[in-house]
Design an enzyme around this catalytic site. Structure first.
Site, PDB file in Angstrom:
ATOM      1  NE  ARG A 175      -7.381 -17.426  10.209  1.00 22.78           N
ATOM      2  CZ  ARG A 175      -6.835 -17.432  11.418  1.00 22.78           C
ATOM      3  NH1 ARG A 175      -7.598 -17.318  12.499  1.00 22.78           N
ATOM      4  NH2 ARG A 175      -5.528 -17.541  11.571  1.00 22.78           N
ATOM      5  N   GLY A 190       6.282 -23.325   4.317  1.00 21.58           N
ATOM      6  CA  GLY A 190       6.415 -23.127   5.754  1.00 21.58           C
ATOM      7  C   GLY A 190       7.357 -21.994   6.112  1.00 21.58           C
ATOM      8  CE  LYS A 212      -6.935  20.672 -11.466  1.00 19.56           C
ATOM      9  NZ  LYS A 212      -6.762  21.307 -12.791  1.00 19.56           N
ATOM     10  CE1 TYR A 215     -10.487  18.911 -20.129  1.00 21.32           C
ATOM     11  CE2 TYR A 215     -12.761  18.337 -19.613  1.00 21.32           C
ATOM     12  CZ  TYR A 215     -11.548  18.019 -20.190  1.00 21.32           C
ATOM     13  OH  TYR A 215     -11.382  16.812 -20.823  1.00 21.32           O
TER      14      TYR A 215
END
Length: 465
Positions: free
Chosen positions: A15, A85, A359, A395
């Site tokens: 569900r 079960g 960062k 970078y």
């Protein structure tokens, strides 16, 4: 008292309409299975056996990455490869672990609101040998959908009547509901679990049948009633997930307010179960604390602030701030609209302003990055001022490089610092510069093309148009 908790987490959860295990869905940033596991551990159980099945690898990995040390040593997963079960799941757990003594509490992995005290007291109902089994019960405001408990004259459970089998009179008068959790004497459970049959329309082995089996063998059973019915509420749909999230939010916020935290609107603040907030801190609307976030005293959080696994000191103001795995010391101001990425450390009295991203950098005591800047892989000293629009170009397309900035240095607006580069203390960079070479202490660094003035240009241009 050595108590074992068996947590049922093998179900498909159809569900939920999900590609993931039902118990992996989160409430306030924490998977449901971890809410139940944490409650069991806090209750002092010796072992937690999690029965997994559907999406077994996902649930196992989630537990492996969440728990470490002593907690991890108390948790084990057992896979129910055939889901036949609830009694079958318990039998699989017993056979795999060899558990055959002490109280055994069977909990559902989609029961995130159950509390440690409830589990502890529930287990005690079968600890002294007077009862072989107990059922966790509750009286919710709307009992529709739950199995009803009918007691006999001795106070034992006569039977559990499912909603679909209730007569109108039973539905109106039997208000004690089955929460779906059971406590057993471990030795009797191990001795009789094999007696459960699958002689029913679904062909499954049902754990509630153990009550009749033990009763027929001359053993008494009882109920343990939840003082707070919300402990027994489960999740079977996205709507119920949202409902229980709201309940968890209200519980946590009520506790924090009792401890001295102010909420401008408690319904609009989502504080995770592992987060902490100090007294006299004010939480504004649309504030989220996720994971192991900690906030000190006398802070202002929000509005529109989200902290994940972030540590904040005393006397800070975080307005429209997103922080992930960051450390914010005392007296720091952030925002509005700033982003602190993992590895960020803001020292005492630092300021990070509007539209700033940081960062893996340390911003020194009293240093300021007021607006429109990016600082990455940087060690910054105390008393530094970063002008608007400045960027550490860390970078090169393949590798990240570091920038260092000394104490009391002034970085002019729109400065590009091309890493690796070291800028000394008491230095100045002129606005609009691209700094590619180290700057000594106390020096001025300028990098600009010579400005040219062409008189009368506008008039000549218009004449050509």
């Amino acid at each position: 008292m050595d108590v074992t908790a068996i947590i049922m987490a093998a179900g498909e959860g159809t569900r939920m309409k999900s590609n993931h295990a039902k118990v992996s869905h989160k409430i306030l940033g924490k998977p449901m299975i971890c809410w139940v596991t944490d409650a069991a551990l806090a209750a002092g159980v010796s072992r937690v056996v999690v029965v997994i099945g559907s999406h077994a690898d996902e649930v196992r990995a989630l537990l492996d990455t969440t728990y470490t040390g002593d907690d991890a040593s108390r948790i084990e997963c057992v896979e129910q490869t055939e889901r036949l079960g609830t009694a079958h799941a318990v039998r699989v757990a017993l056979e795999a672990t060899g558990i055959d003594e002490g109280p055994v509490v069977v909990l559902n992995g989609d029961l995130p609101l159950i509390q440690a005290d409830t589990i502890r007291t529930f287990a005690a109902t079968v600890a002294d040998g007077s009862h072989a089994a107990a059922v966790l019960t509750m009286t919710p405001p709307d009992p529709f959908g739950y199995g009803r408990i009918e007691l006999d004259e001795s106070g034992s459970i006569a039977r559990i009547i499912e909603q679909k089998d209730c007569t109108p009179e039973q539905a109106a008068t039997l208000l004690e509901c089955n929460a779906g959790c059971y406590a057993f004497d471990g030795a009797l459970l191990a001795a009789h679990i094999g007696d459960v049959t699958n002689d029913n329309a679904q062909g499954e082995y049902y754990l509630p049948d153990m009550l009749e089996i033990l009763k027929a063998a001359g053993h008494a059973n009882t109920i343990y009633h939840c003082e707070d019915y919300r402990d027994g509420l489960g999740v079977n749909s996205r709507a119920q997930l949202a409902e229980l999230t709201a309940i968890a939010r209200d519980r946590i916020n009520a506790r924090l307010m009792a401890e001295g935290v102010t909420f401008i609107d408690p319904a609009q603040a989502w504080i995770g179960p592992d987060a902490t907030i100090g007294r006299d801190t004010v939480v504004w609307p649309q504030t989220h604390l996720i994971g192991h976030s900690t906030v000190g005293e006398d802070c202002q959080l929000g509005p529109n602030t989200r902290l994940t696994d972030t540590r904040v000191g005393d006397g800070c103001s975080l307005d429209e701030t997103v922080a992930i795995e960051a450390v914010v010391d005392n007296g720091v101001t952030c925002g509005p609209r700033c982003y602190l990425r993992p590895g960020t450390h803001l020292l005492d009295g630092a300021h990070v302003g509007t539209h700033v991203e940081i960062k893996k950098s340390t911003i020194g005591e009293g240093s300021k990055v007021p607006h429109l800047s990016y600082i990455g892989d940087t060690q910054m000293g105390a008393g530094v001022n970063i002008g608007a629009g400045s960027i550490t170009c860390n970078y090169d397309g393949k590798n990240k490089h570091a920038t260092t900035i000394g104490d009391r240095t002034f970085i002019g607006s729109d400065t590009m610092m091309v890493a690796p580069v070291n800028i000394g203390s008491d230095a100045i960079t002129g606005a609009g510069g691209t700094i590619t070479k180290d700057v000594p202490d106390g020096a001025l660094a300028l990098e600009r093309c010579e400005q040219r003035i062409i008189e009368g240009y506008t008039e000549r241009r218009r004449a050509r148009l």
